[in-house]
Scaffold this motif. Structure first.
Motif, PDB file in Angstrom:
ATOM      1  N   VAL A   1      63.053 -24.250 -37.394  1.00  0.00           N
ATOM      2  CA  VAL A   1      61.740 -23.997 -36.471  1.00  0.00           C
ATOM      3  C   VAL A   1      60.709 -24.441 -37.289  1.00  0.00           C
ATOM      4  CG1 VAL A   1      61.540 -21.826 -37.808  1.00  0.00           C
ATOM      5  CG2 VAL A   1      60.655 -22.099 -35.465  1.00  0.00           C
ATOM      6  N   GLY A   2      60.696 -24.946 -38.291  1.00  0.00           N
ATOM      7  CA  GLY A   2      59.405 -25.950 -38.808  1.00  0.00           C
ATOM      8  C   GLY A   2      59.485 -27.231 -38.602  1.00  0.00           C
ATOM      9  N   VAL A   3      60.277 -27.746 -38.921  1.00  0.00           N
ATOM     10  CA  VAL A   3      60.520 -28.947 -38.067  1.00  0.00           C
ATOM     11  C   VAL A   3      59.982 -28.600 -36.381  1.00  0.00           C
ATOM     12  CG1 VAL A   3      62.340 -30.774 -37.633  1.00  0.00           C
ATOM     13  CG2 VAL A   3      62.779 -29.486 -39.211  1.00  0.00           C
ATOM     14  N   ARG A   4      60.562 -27.660 -35.711  1.00  0.00           N
ATOM     15  CA  ARG A   4      61.000 -27.918 -34.640  1.00  0.00           C
ATOM     16  C   ARG A   4      58.941 -27.537 -34.275  1.00  0.00           C
ATOM     17  NH1 ARG A   4      64.637 -24.711 -30.773  1.00  0.00           N
ATOM     18  NH2 ARG A   4      67.010 -25.714 -32.116  1.00  0.00           N
ATOM     19  N   ASN A   5      57.711 -26.378 -35.219  1.00  0.00           N
ATOM     20  CA  ASN A   5      57.080 -26.854 -34.985  1.00  0.00           C
ATOM     21  C   ASN A   5      56.275 -27.600 -35.106  1.00  0.00           C
ATOM     22  OD1 ASN A   5      56.717 -23.846 -33.916  1.00  0.00           O
ATOM     23  ND2 ASN A   5      56.434 -22.818 -36.085  1.00  0.00           N
ATOM     24  N   ILE A   6      56.344 -29.117 -35.697  1.00  0.00           N
ATOM     25  CA  ILE A   6      55.568 -30.044 -36.619  1.00  0.00           C
ATOM     26  C   ILE A   6      56.272 -31.212 -35.378  1.00  0.00           C
ATOM     27  CG2 ILE A   6      55.931 -31.983 -37.614  1.00  0.00           C
ATOM     28  CD1 ILE A   6      56.279 -29.671 -40.429  1.00  0.00           C
ATOM     29  N   THR A   7      56.545 -31.085 -34.800  1.00  0.00           N
ATOM     30  CA  THR A   7      57.398 -32.208 -33.732  1.00  0.00           C
ATOM     31  C   THR A   7      56.351 -31.591 -32.644  1.00  0.00           C
ATOM     32  OG1 THR A   7      60.053 -32.225 -34.786  1.00  0.00           O
ATOM     33  CG2 THR A   7      58.959 -33.126 -32.534  1.00  0.00           C
ATOM     34  N   ALA A   8      56.812 -30.235 -32.207  1.00  0.00           N
ATOM     35  CA  ALA A   8      56.531 -29.899 -30.626  1.00  0.00           C
ATOM     36  C   ALA A   8      54.802 -29.531 -31.037  1.00  0.00           C
ATOM     37  CB  ALA A   8      56.317 -28.338 -30.476  1.00  0.00           C
ATOM     38  N   GLY A   9      53.673 -29.539 -32.727  1.00  0.00           N
ATOM     39  CA  GLY A   9      52.147 -29.803 -32.664  1.00  0.00           C
ATOM     40  C   GLY A   9      52.343 -30.744 -32.079  1.00  0.00           C
ATOM     41  N   THR A  10      52.897 -32.334 -32.940  1.00  0.00           N
ATOM     42  CA  THR A  10      52.572 -33.408 -32.818  1.00  0.00           C
ATOM     43  C   THR A  10      52.874 -33.907 -31.446  1.00  0.00           C
ATOM     44  OG1 THR A  10      53.488 -33.859 -34.931  1.00  0.00           O
ATOM     45  CG2 THR A  10      53.094 -35.358 -33.486  1.00  0.00           C
ATOM     46  N   LEU A  11      53.604 -33.515 -29.992  1.00  0.00           N
ATOM     47  CA  LEU A  11      53.938 -33.869 -29.353  1.00  0.00           C
ATOM     48  C   LEU A  11      53.362 -33.476 -27.747  1.00  0.00           C
ATOM     49  CD1 LEU A  11      57.327 -34.636 -28.848  1.00  0.00           C
ATOM     50  CD2 LEU A  11      56.484 -36.072 -28.843  1.00  0.00           C
ATOM     51  N   PHE A  12      52.615 -31.909 -28.135  1.00  0.00           N
ATOM     52  CA  PHE A  12      52.189 -32.054 -27.656  1.00  0.00           C
ATOM     53  C   PHE A  12      50.445 -31.646 -27.853  1.00  0.00           C
ATOM     54  CE2 PHE A  12      55.861 -29.305 -26.568  1.00  0.00           C
ATOM     55  CZ  PHE A  12      54.976 -29.250 -25.307  1.00  0.00           C
ATOM     56  N   ALA A  13      49.951 -32.502 -28.964  1.00  0.00           N
ATOM     57  CA  ALA A  13      48.785 -32.907 -29.376  1.00  0.00           C
ATOM     58  C   ALA A  13      48.274 -33.249 -27.950  1.00  0.00           C
ATOM     59  CB  ALA A  13      48.683 -33.189 -30.518  1.00  0.00           C
ATOM     60  N   TYR A  14      49.038 -34.178 -27.100  1.00  0.00           N
ATOM     61  CA  TYR A  14      48.471 -35.449 -26.581  1.00  0.00           C
ATOM     62  C   TYR A  14      47.912 -34.440 -24.955  1.00  0.00           C
ATOM     63  CZ  TYR A  14      50.491 -39.198 -28.836  1.00  0.00           C
ATOM     64  OH  TYR A  14      50.428 -39.977 -30.496  1.00  0.00           O
ATOM     65  N   VAL A  15      48.723 -33.427 -24.727  1.00  0.00           N
ATOM     66  CA  VAL A  15      48.197 -32.989 -23.572  1.00  0.00           C
ATOM     67  C   VAL A  15      47.128 -31.885 -23.757  1.00  0.00           C
ATOM     68  CG1 VAL A  15      50.019 -33.743 -22.506  1.00  0.00           C
ATOM     69  CG2 VAL A  15      49.871 -31.872 -23.738  1.00  0.00           C
ATOM     70  N   THR A  16      47.390 -31.362 -25.173  1.00  0.00           N
ATOM     71  CA  THR A  16      46.319 -29.965 -25.379  1.00  0.00           C
ATOM     72  C   THR A  16      45.592 -29.514 -27.637  1.00  0.00           C
ATOM     73  OG1 THR A  16      46.322 -27.521 -25.035  1.00  0.00           O
ATOM     74  CG2 THR A  16      48.123 -28.441 -26.190  1.00  0.00           C
ATOM     75  N   ASP A  17      44.524 -29.737 -27.251  1.00  0.00           N
ATOM     76  CA  ASP A  17      43.818 -29.226 -28.713  1.00  0.00           C
ATOM     77  C   ASP A  17      44.962 -28.026 -29.365  1.00  0.00           C
ATOM     78  OD1 ASP A  17      42.346 -27.515 -26.937  1.00  0.00           O
ATOM     79  OD2 ASP A  17      40.330 -28.058 -27.640  1.00  0.00           O
ATOM     80  N   GLN A  18      45.609 -27.050 -28.413  1.00  0.00           N
ATOM     81  CA  GLN A  18      45.524 -25.577 -29.145  1.00  0.00           C
ATOM     82  C   GLN A  18      47.055 -25.578 -29.700  1.00  0.00           C
ATOM     83  OE1 GLN A  18      45.158 -22.016 -26.508  1.00  0.00           O
ATOM     84  NE2 GLN A  18      44.063 -23.469 -24.560  1.00  0.00           N
ATOM     85  N   LYS A  19      47.179 -26.010 -30.699  1.00  0.00           N
ATOM     86  CA  LYS A  19      48.465 -26.781 -31.497  1.00  0.00           C
ATOM     87  C   LYS A  19      48.926 -25.311 -31.981  1.00  0.00           C
ATOM     88  CE  LYS A  19      49.753 -28.868 -36.017  1.00  0.00           C
ATOM     89  NZ  LYS A  19      49.676 -29.866 -36.597  1.00  0.00           N
ATOM     90  N   ILE A  20      48.388 -24.159 -32.819  1.00  0.00           N
ATOM     91  CA  ILE A  20      48.403 -22.460 -32.710  1.00  0.00           C
ATOM     92  C   ILE A  20      49.651 -22.003 -32.194  1.00  0.00           C
ATOM     93  CG2 ILE A  20      47.793 -20.920 -34.290  1.00  0.00           C
ATOM     94  CD1 ILE A  20      47.539 -23.158 -35.701  1.00  0.00           C
TER      95      ILE A  20
END
Length: 324
Positions: free
Chosen positions: A270-289
């Motif tokens: 889940v930690g790896v997924r969180n980092i990956t998802a946060g990095t990817l979705f940063a291109y379409v939203t600033d709501q990383k949390i």
């Protein structure tokens, strides 16, 4: 040699050990999961009816997902040992309890095949490998296509270089599909390796699956992929409704693609997924949390809840022929 009484004691000891380890690992990870707390905080300010209905659908989809996997497992093992759908459900959920304790979910194989007769368990591992390969093909083909969308949309490569990259990606996708639907090619390749040749009778189990059977197995894989992709869409859309539907699905496909290539332990995954998802979705939203909270909530629903349910079926495992 162990007598019947000693086998019985050893069986109970192994089952107790599995349950204690599972409980300990789940407790350790959940007690430090700040993302789950953050998810609870985010939804506390939202419409209660919307949240309850959405998360109820997500939980329902989790059950559908694993019932589909159970149907696939039942179909894969029908030549080895016929079983009812309920028996296959027990095996799948028990395997999930084992999976969270082992790297790359290897324990899932052990948990499932223990529901087969002792003489069929090794065969069951290779039957399960066919289903896992099919799911991996689905993840890689759609993930590679989504990656190319990402490259074109956000990285703005030179068109000529992008076209060349597309050719390589297309060849990769084609090879994945060709090897799956002609799985005998892979078996022949494995049998051609000298030090693996002695295991040919096990590899040959995979070669028994013909094209019509592989198509049906792939049908299960596609259905499962659609289900857990939709789960991600529902939760992310609930928390961040401003992200376009298309962007959510493309990012989720890429997330699955990257995740499939990374060795991991389910409880650390889940930690790896969180980092990956946060990095990817940063291109379409600033709501990383919010993205990370969404990923963690789905991880909890799809893996931790089934692992807890699966621990019930650990009691039904038979490690020896005459277990009672």
């Amino acid at each position: 040699m162990l007598n019947r009484s000693n086998k019985k004691i050893l069986t109970y000891a192994i089952k107790a050990g599995i349950l204690l380890l599972t409980a300990f690992y789940i407790y350790q990870k959940l007690s430090n999961r700040k993302d789950l707390v953050k998810f609870q905080q985010i939804i506390s300010g939202m419409d209660r009816t919307l949240v309850i209905s959405t998360m109820s659908v997500v939980v329902g989809l989790m059950l559908i997902n694993w019932v589909l996997e159970s149907g696939k497992w039942r179909y894969l093992t029908q030549r080895l040992q016929p079983m009812t759908l309920w028996e296959s459900i027990e095996a799948v959920f028990c395997g999930l309890s084992w999976a969270i304790l082992t790297p790359n979910r290897i324990g899932e194989y052990g948990g499932r095949v223990m529901f087969l007769s002792p003489r069929k368990r090794v065969h069951g591992v290779f039957a399960m490998a066919v289903g896992s390969f099919g799911q991996n093909v689905m993840t890689n083909v759609l993930g590679a296509a989504a990656f190319m969308w990402f490259v074109w949309t956000f990285l703005k490569l030179d068109p000529i270089f992008y076209f060349g990259l597309w050719i390589l990606v297309f060849m990769f996708m084609l090879l994945m599909l060709l090897f799956y639907f002609n799985i005998r090619w892979m078996v022949s390749l494995l049998n051609s390796i000298k030090w693996l040749r002695k295991y040919h009778r096990f590899f040959d189990i995979m070669a028994r699956y013909r094209f019509p059977e592989l198509v049906r197995i792939m049908g299960y894989c596609i259905a499962r992929y659609a289900v857990f992709s939709f789960q991600y869409y529902l939760v992310i859309h609930l928390l961040i409704p401003s992200i376009p539907v298309h962007d959510i699905f493309m990012m989720v496909f890429i997330l699955f693609f990257i995740q499939s290539a990374l060795p991991s332990l389910d409880l650390l995954d889940v930690g790896v997924r969180n980092i990956t998802a946060g990095t990817l979705f940063a291109y379409v939203t600033d709501q990383k949390i919010a993205v990370m909270a969404a990923v963690t909530s789905i991880w909890f629903i799809n893996l931790i809840v089934p692992a807890i349910l699966g621990s019930i079926f650990v009691f039904k495992l038979k490690f020896f022929d005459n277990d009672v």
